[in-house]
Design a protein around this motif. Sequence first.
Motif, short mmCIF file in Angstrom:
data_model
loop_
_atom_site.label_atom_id
_atom_site.label_comp_id
_atom_site.label_asym_id
_atom_site.label_seq_id
_atom_site.Cartn_x
_atom_site.Cartn_y
_atom_site.Cartn_z
N GLU A 109 38.96 -6.52 -14.28
CA GLU A 109 37.74 -5.79 -13.90
C GLU A 109 36.82 -6.68 -13.06
O GLU A 109 36.20 -6.21 -12.09
CB GLU A 109 37.01 -5.30 -15.15
CG GLU A 109 37.77 -4.21 -15.88
CD GLU A 109 37.11 -3.84 -17.20
OE1 GLU A 109 37.35 -2.73 -17.68
OE2 GLU A 109 36.36 -4.69 -17.76
N LYS A 110 36.79 -7.97 -13.39
CA LYS A 110 35.94 -8.90 -12.66
C LYS A 110 36.38 -9.03 -11.20
O LYS A 110 35.54 -8.93 -10.28
CB LYS A 110 35.97 -10.28 -13.33
CG LYS A 110 35.15 -11.34 -12.62
CD LYS A 110 35.22 -12.66 -13.37
CE LYS A 110 34.40 -13.74 -12.66
NZ LYS A 110 34.42 -15.03 -13.41
N LEU A 130 38.16 -6.96 -9.42
CA LEU A 130 37.96 -5.70 -8.70
C LEU A 130 36.49 -5.54 -8.31
O LEU A 130 36.19 -5.13 -7.18
CB LEU A 130 38.41 -4.52 -9.57
CG LEU A 130 38.28 -3.13 -8.92
CD1 LEU A 130 39.03 -3.05 -7.59
CD2 LEU A 130 38.78 -2.05 -9.88
N GLU A 131 35.57 -5.88 -9.22
CA GLU A 131 34.15 -5.79 -8.88
C GLU A 131 33.78 -6.78 -7.78
O GLU A 131 32.95 -6.48 -6.91
CB GLU A 131 33.29 -6.03 -10.13
CG GLU A 131 33.30 -4.88 -11.10
CD GLU A 131 32.86 -3.57 -10.45
OE1 GLU A 131 31.83 -3.56 -9.75
OE2 GLU A 131 33.58 -2.56 -10.62
N LYS A 184 34.79 -5.14 -4.64
CA LYS A 184 33.94 -3.99 -4.32
C LYS A 184 32.58 -4.40 -3.78
O LYS A 184 31.94 -3.64 -3.04
CB LYS A 184 33.76 -3.11 -5.56
CG LYS A 184 34.99 -2.29 -5.92
CD LYS A 184 34.73 -1.40 -7.12
CE LYS A 184 35.89 -0.46 -7.38
NZ LYS A 184 35.66 0.42 -8.55
N GLU A 185 32.14 -5.60 -4.13
CA GLU A 185 30.88 -6.11 -3.58
C GLU A 185 30.99 -6.46 -2.10
O GLU A 185 29.98 -6.54 -1.40
CB GLU A 185 30.44 -7.34 -4.37
CG GLU A 185 29.99 -7.04 -5.80
CD GLU A 185 29.71 -8.29 -6.59
OE1 GLU A 185 29.86 -9.40 -6.01
OE2 GLU A 185 29.34 -8.18 -7.77
N SER A 187 41.18 2.79 -6.13
CA SER A 187 41.46 1.58 -6.90
C SER A 187 42.01 1.95 -8.27
O SER A 187 41.82 3.07 -8.76
CB SER A 187 40.20 0.72 -7.07
OG SER A 187 39.21 1.42 -7.83
#
Length: 289
Positions: free
Chosen positions: A245-246, A248-249, A252-253, A260
């Motif tokens: 999750e980290k 991917l975030e 996304k930033e 996704s």
Amino acid sequence: MFQIVTDSCCDLPYQVLEEYQVAFIPMIVEMDGKEYFDDLGKSFDYGAFIQSLRDKKQPTTSQINVGRYVEFFKPYCEKQESVLYLCFTSGMSGSYNSALQAVAILQEDYPNAQIEVVDTLNASLGEGVLVYGAAKRQAAGDDLPTVRKWVEDHRLKVQSWVTVDDLSHLYRGGRLSRSQAAMGGLLNIKPIIHVDAKGSLQNVGKVRGRNKALQKIVDETMENLTSTEDQLVFVAHSEDLAAAEKVLEMLKEKIDVTDSAIYPLGPTIASHTGLGCIAIFTFGKERVD
């Protein structure tokens, strides 16, 4: 109409394949002397598999042999149904060549059979993004030659960036020496791995520390994009959802991620990476190495 087929190394959950009516042939995983079919979560006991990794056991995997392919493809020949098989990379397995041999055998009895085998030159969700894209194109009405061409045009554009937390599995798999694994563990070294143009895993770097490793595979993913707009990103993990999750975030930033997913790394690949593996898959620059 034609049938898209893949294998369980694509690491897409069986529910996704069922949604898009994609058939698959399971790989075999051996644990504690018993063989199990990796059916992408339908019945495979993933919890027991993960526990075996925690217990420092070494599950083994085997390629799909010619006989299993003949048995799997034969019903399509009997129904005269065309098949497009998107196969686990030949750079890591002999399954692709086994599939070709099986097709040749079947065509002796079914000369009009159309079973087209494509080497995806990718593994895990790298193979998965091609299967996913092919299925969406079939659903939109594309025919077999068009879908096959899309896969062949895009297979080397799949970028796969991987880091592994547990070096012992790389040692057991022959990718690190005993001394490299021991020293790496002492110094908290994390390898950076990617899939090359031949579809093989290559160690391409190393960093110290888990956070730096996650940042590095994000940076490499960014470096190899051709655009920051309208991006697909799949992330695979072996028992570290928080890290998946980290990353991917983090992506996304920086980029416009329009599609996704995060999925567990399947047992065929995880048997060789151990727990804590994180892998990012996108479309980007064509691999030429």
